[in-house]
Write an enzyme that holds these catalytic residues in place. Sequence first.
Site, mmCIF file in Angstrom:
data_model
loop_
_atom_site.group_PDB
_atom_site.id
_atom_site.type_symbol
_atom_site.label_atom_id
_atom_site.label_comp_id
_atom_site.label_asym_id
_atom_site.label_seq_id
_atom_site.Cartn_x
_atom_site.Cartn_y
_atom_site.Cartn_z
ATOM 1 N N HIS A 243 -10.238 -5.275 -3.211
ATOM 2 C CA HIS A 243 -8.888 -5.543 -2.706
ATOM 3 C C HIS A 243 -8.973 -5.928 -1.242
ATOM 4 C CE1 HIS A 243 -9.867 -1.248 -2.517
ATOM 5 N NE2 HIS A 243 -9.249 -1.237 -1.335
ATOM 6 N N HIS B 22 -6.928 -5.814 2.212
ATOM 7 C CA HIS B 22 -5.784 -5.234 2.919
ATOM 8 C C HIS B 22 -5.227 -6.323 3.837
ATOM 9 C CE1 HIS B 22 -6.867 -0.845 2.255
ATOM 10 N NE2 HIS B 22 -8.040 -1.392 2.060
ATOM 11 N N GLN C 81 -14.134 2.428 1.436
ATOM 12 C CA GLN C 81 -13.589 1.996 0.137
ATOM 13 C C GLN C 81 -13.390 3.223 -0.749
ATOM 14 O OE1 GLN C 81 -15.856 -0.934 -2.108
ATOM 15 N NE2 GLN C 81 -14.172 -1.244 -3.553
ATOM 16 N N SER C 82 -12.182 3.390 -1.234
ATOM 17 C CA SER C 82 -11.868 4.545 -2.089
ATOM 18 C C SER C 82 -11.453 4.118 -3.487
ATOM 19 C CB SER C 82 -10.766 5.398 -1.452
ATOM 20 O OG SER C 82 -9.582 4.642 -1.296
ATOM 21 N N VAL C 83 -11.045 2.866 -3.642
ATOM 22 C CA VAL C 83 -10.681 2.344 -4.970
ATOM 23 C C VAL C 83 -11.663 1.224 -5.282
ATOM 24 C CG1 VAL C 83 -8.910 1.257 -6.387
ATOM 25 C CG2 VAL C 83 -8.241 2.946 -4.653
ATOM 26 N N ASP D 263 0.853 -1.192 0.000
ATOM 27 C CA ASP D 263 0.000 0.000 0.000
ATOM 28 C C ASP D 263 0.889 1.242 0.000
ATOM 29 O OD1 ASP D 263 -3.230 0.513 0.942
ATOM 30 O OD2 ASP D 263 -1.825 2.204 1.066
ATOM 31 N N ASN E 117 -12.852 -3.435 2.609
ATOM 32 C CA ASN E 117 -13.782 -2.320 2.754
ATOM 33 C C ASN E 117 -14.773 -2.386 1.596
ATOM 34 O OD1 ASN E 117 -12.490 -1.246 5.032
ATOM 35 N ND2 ASN E 117 -11.027 -0.131 3.770
HETATM 36 P P1 AMP Z 1 -9.709 1.392 0.254
HETATM 37 O O1 AMP Z 1 -9.764 2.731 0.926
HETATM 38 O O2 AMP Z 1 -10.138 0.225 1.085
HETATM 39 O O3 AMP Z 1 -10.395 1.442 -1.095
HETATM 40 O O4 AMP Z 1 -8.174 1.125 -0.026
HETATM 41 C C1 AMP Z 1 -7.489 1.681 -1.102
HETATM 42 C C2 AMP Z 1 -6.033 1.633 -0.745
HETATM 43 O O5 AMP Z 1 -5.274 1.813 -1.930
HETATM 44 C C3 AMP Z 1 -5.589 2.744 0.221
HETATM 45 O O6 AMP Z 1 -5.068 2.141 1.398
HETATM 46 C C4 AMP Z 1 -4.539 3.510 -0.566
HETATM 47 O O7 AMP Z 1 -3.485 3.950 0.232
HETATM 48 C C5 AMP Z 1 -4.105 2.476 -1.593
HETATM 49 N N1 AMP Z 1 -3.553 2.999 -2.821
HETATM 50 C C6 AMP Z 1 -4.087 3.968 -3.614
HETATM 51 N N2 AMP Z 1 -3.322 4.137 -4.708
HETATM 52 C C7 AMP Z 1 -2.298 3.248 -4.614
HETATM 53 C C8 AMP Z 1 -1.178 2.938 -5.433
HETATM 54 N N3 AMP Z 1 -0.947 3.583 -6.589
HETATM 55 N N4 AMP Z 1 -0.321 1.981 -5.022
HETATM 56 C C9 AMP Z 1 -0.539 1.329 -3.853
HETATM 57 N N5 AMP Z 1 -1.579 1.578 -3.036
HETATM 58 C C10 AMP Z 1 -2.448 2.531 -3.405
#
Ligand code: AMP
Length: 113
Positions: free
Chosen positions: A99, A101, A93-95, A30, A86
């Site tokens: 995934h 963690h 969840q932001s992406v 991460d 998430n």
């Molecule tokens: P979530 O908030 O559960 O969607 O987790 C998304 C995670 O992706 C966060 O912990 C971010 O720090 C991580 N993240 C976003 N962009 C990248 C990237 N380019 N490489 C590695 N981790 C990332």
Amino acid sequence: MSDCLFCRIVSGELGAAVVAEDEWALAFRDIRPQAPTHILVIPKKHLGSLGEAAEEDAVLLGRLLLLAKVVARGEGLASGYRVVLNNGGAAGQSVFHIHAHVLGGRHLGWPPG
Ligand code: AMP
């Protein structure tokens, strides 16, 4: 999906610190670690979230967890680790490419925030 951040990592268009990979999934560190070990495990096939998973994704979901276990073992997290999914914005969840963690290397409180 060309506009998905994690699909771009899978394709190699964007770099990542990859720690493990198999036919189904990719694991990388991460970029904003929340613990001494913080690794993301993602399927190579796009799936937005757990909430979007269907029966046909059963193997993909299982492979995700199995690679998470391999990663945790490789990181030496014998005393314990946490695997977090998430699901949805209210859960953080932001992406929107599913995934897991994998967090470890420090005491992890319960319940999570
Ligand atoms: P979530 O908030 O559960 O969607 O987790 C998304 C995670 O992706 C966060 O912990 C971010 O720090 C991580 N993240 C976003 N962009 C990248 C990237 N380019 N490489 C590695 N981790 C990332």
